[in-house]
Design a protein around this motif. Structure first.
Motif, PDB file in Angstrom:
ATOM      1  N   MET A   1     -13.481   0.614   3.301  1.00 25.96           N
ATOM      2  CA  MET A   1     -12.662   1.458   2.464  1.00 25.96           C
ATOM      3  C   MET A   1     -11.780   0.575   1.591  1.00 25.96           C
ATOM      4  O   MET A   1     -11.131  -0.337   2.085  1.00 25.96           O
ATOM      5  N   GLN A   2     -11.767   0.879   0.336  1.00 28.45           N
ATOM      6  CA  GLN A   2     -11.012   0.082  -0.614  1.00 28.45           C
ATOM      7  C   GLN A   2      -9.514   0.373  -0.517  1.00 28.45           C
ATOM      8  O   GLN A   2      -9.111   1.530  -0.418  1.00 28.45           O
ATOM      9  N   PRO A   3      -8.692  -0.676  -0.566  1.00 29.25           N
ATOM     10  CA  PRO A   3      -7.246  -0.446  -0.618  1.00 29.25           C
ATOM     11  C   PRO A   3      -6.862   0.189  -1.949  1.00 29.25           C
ATOM     12  O   PRO A   3      -7.546  -0.001  -2.951  1.00 29.25           O
ATOM     13  N   ARG A   4      -5.804   0.941  -1.932  1.00 26.62           N
ATOM     14  CA  ARG A   4      -5.270   1.541  -3.148  1.00 26.62           C
ATOM     15  C   ARG A   4      -3.985   0.813  -3.510  1.00 26.62           C
ATOM     16  O   ARG A   4      -3.121   0.608  -2.655  1.00 26.62           O
ATOM     17  N   ARG A   5      -3.868   0.415  -4.781  1.00 25.97           N
ATOM     18  CA  ARG A   5      -2.682  -0.286  -5.285  1.00 25.97           C
ATOM     19  C   ARG A   5      -1.967   0.607  -6.294  1.00 25.97           C
ATOM     20  O   ARG A   5      -2.616   1.233  -7.126  1.00 25.97           O
ATOM     21  N   PHE A   6      -0.635   0.610  -6.204  1.00 24.14           N
ATOM     22  CA  PHE A   6       0.164   1.394  -7.134  1.00 24.14           C
ATOM     23  C   PHE A   6       1.605   0.889  -7.123  1.00 24.14           C
ATOM     24  O   PHE A   6       1.991   0.097  -6.261  1.00 24.14           O
ATOM     25  N   THR A   7       2.371   1.343  -8.092  1.00 19.56           N
ATOM     26  CA  THR A   7       3.797   1.042  -8.161  1.00 19.56           C
ATOM     27  C   THR A   7       4.540   2.341  -7.907  1.00 19.56           C
ATOM     28  O   THR A   7       4.145   3.398  -8.414  1.00 19.56           O
ATOM     29  N   ALA A   8       5.604   2.274  -7.104  1.00 15.65           N
ATOM     30  CA  ALA A   8       6.348   3.482  -6.753  1.00 15.65           C
ATOM     31  C   ALA A   8       7.844   3.179  -6.738  1.00 15.65           C
ATOM     32  O   ALA A   8       8.249   2.025  -6.578  1.00 15.65           O
ATOM     33  N   ASP A  25      -4.224  11.499  -3.340  1.00 16.47           N
ATOM     34  CA  ASP A  25      -4.556  12.267  -2.147  1.00 16.47           C
ATOM     35  C   ASP A  25      -5.410  11.386  -1.233  1.00 16.47           C
ATOM     36  O   ASP A  25      -6.540  11.050  -1.590  1.00 16.47           O
ATOM     37  N   PRO A  26      -4.888  11.004  -0.056  1.00 21.13           N
ATOM     38  CA  PRO A  26      -5.674  10.149   0.830  1.00 21.13           C
ATOM     39  C   PRO A  26      -6.980  10.796   1.295  1.00 21.13           C
ATOM     40  O   PRO A  26      -7.950  10.092   1.560  1.00 21.13           O
ATOM     41  N   ASP A  27      -7.028  12.117   1.365  1.00 17.73           N
ATOM     42  CA  ASP A  27      -8.277  12.795   1.732  1.00 17.73           C
ATOM     43  C   ASP A  27      -9.360  12.538   0.683  1.00 17.73           C
ATOM     44  O   ASP A  27     -10.518  12.337   1.017  1.00 17.73           O
ATOM     45  N   GLU A  28      -8.968  12.542  -0.593  1.00 19.13           N
ATOM     46  CA  GLU A  28      -9.932  12.261  -1.650  1.00 19.13           C
ATOM     47  C   GLU A  28     -10.309  10.788  -1.694  1.00 19.13           C
ATOM     48  O   GLU A  28     -11.457  10.435  -1.938  1.00 19.13           O
ATOM     49  N   ALA A  29      -9.333   9.923  -1.460  1.00 21.53           N
ATOM     50  CA  ALA A  29      -9.576   8.478  -1.548  1.00 21.53           C
ATOM     51  C   ALA A  29     -10.378   7.946  -0.362  1.00 21.53           C
ATOM     52  O   ALA A  29     -11.267   7.110  -0.540  1.00 21.53           O
ATOM     53  N   TRP A  30     -10.063   8.431   0.843  1.00 22.27           N
ATOM     54  CA  TRP A  30     -10.647   7.836   2.050  1.00 22.27           C
ATOM     55  C   TRP A  30     -11.372   8.831   2.945  1.00 22.27           C
ATOM     56  O   TRP A  30     -11.821   8.489   4.031  1.00 22.27           O
ATOM     57  N   GLY A  31     -11.489  10.058   2.517  1.00 21.58           N
ATOM     58  CA  GLY A  31     -12.151  11.071   3.338  1.00 21.58           C
ATOM     59  C   GLY A  31     -11.130  11.892   4.109  1.00 21.58           C
ATOM     60  O   GLY A  31     -10.076  11.399   4.491  1.00 21.58           O
ATOM     61  N   ASP A  75       5.797  -2.670  -5.655  1.00 23.43           N
ATOM     62  CA  ASP A  75       4.335  -2.670  -5.695  1.00 23.43           C
ATOM     63  C   ASP A  75       3.836  -2.374  -4.292  1.00 23.43           C
ATOM     64  O   ASP A  75       4.346  -2.932  -3.312  1.00 23.43           O
ATOM     65  N   VAL A  76       2.839  -1.508  -4.201  1.00 23.85           N
ATOM     66  CA  VAL A  76       2.338  -1.046  -2.904  1.00 23.85           C
ATOM     67  C   VAL A  76       0.828  -1.224  -2.855  1.00 23.85           C
ATOM     68  O   VAL A  76       0.134  -0.990  -3.842  1.00 23.85           O
ATOM     69  N   GLU A  77       0.337  -1.634  -1.704  1.00 21.82           N
ATOM     70  CA  GLU A  77      -1.098  -1.672  -1.435  1.00 21.82           C
ATOM     71  C   GLU A  77      -1.311  -1.067  -0.052  1.00 21.82           C
ATOM     72  O   GLU A  77      -0.737  -1.535   0.930  1.00 21.82           O
ATOM     73  N   LEU A  78      -2.116  -0.025   0.029  1.00 19.58           N
ATOM     74  CA  LEU A  78      -2.389   0.654   1.292  1.00 19.58           C
ATOM     75  C   LEU A  78      -3.886   0.815   1.497  1.00 19.58           C
ATOM     76  O   LEU A  78      -4.635   1.029   0.543  1.00 19.58           O
ATOM     77  N   ALA A  79      -4.312   0.734   2.751  1.00 22.14           N
ATOM     78  CA  ALA A  79      -5.704   0.965   3.139  1.00 22.14           C
ATOM     79  C   ALA A  79      -5.703   1.607   4.521  1.00 22.14           C
ATOM     80  O   ALA A  79      -4.753   1.437   5.288  1.00 22.14           O
TER      81      ALA A  79
END
Length: 150
Positions: A1-8, A25-31, A75-79
């Motif tokens: 699963m690809q990490p998602r990067r964003f600024t918040a 939406d994490p459901d859309e991004a990761w199921g 800066d945020v990166e989540l997986a």
């Protein structure tokens, strides 16, 4: 699963906590999952937590120790944390797919519990005939909502 990067921009998470809004939406991004446990970084600092209500809330000590409070741009990166369905051996993945309640419960577990089940199943290297029996037992336990093997 690809990490998602964003600024918040951080928000007040009440009682000294720091909340990070998650702009996807994490459901859309990761199921779709009952709970999205994640790991990654916020402002270059490691984090682990749960995405709930469109944000991840970090404890007061986390923010205080890193000098991060409400109103800061980070800066945020989540997986997704820990082993995911796509990481599983085909036989176990098929068994969880065949039993949706067990699969959904597996997805909701913290990585510690998921890895414990996987280690026990993988402990059959010297007795491969035992693997199918262990998978069936794990699926039964997960279907009953048991976090740890007794």
């Amino acid at each position: 699963m690809q990490p998602r990067r964003f600024t918040a921009t951080t928000e007040d998470g009440k009682r000294g906590r720091v909340a990070i809004p998650v702009p996807f939406d994490p459901d859309e991004a990761w199921g779709a999952k009952p709970v999205h446990r994640v790991a990654g970084t916020v402002a270059g600092c490691d984090v682990r937590g749960t995405v709930a209500g469109g944000r991840i809330v970090l404890g007061p000590a986390w923010g205080r120790d890193r000098g991060i409070g409400p109103g800061q741009v980070v800066d945020v990166e989540l997986a997704p944390e820990g082993p995911q369905r796509g990481d599983l051996a085909p036989d176990l993945a098929a068994a969880l797919e065949a039993h949706p309640a067990a699969g959904a419960f597996f997805d909701s577990l913290a990585q510690f519990h998921r890895r414990a089940y996987l280690r026990w199943i993988d402990g059959t290297k010297k007795r491969p005939e035992e693997r199918a029996r262990r998978i069936a037992y794990v699926v039964e336990l997960l279907g009953e909502g048991v976090k740890e093997r007794p």
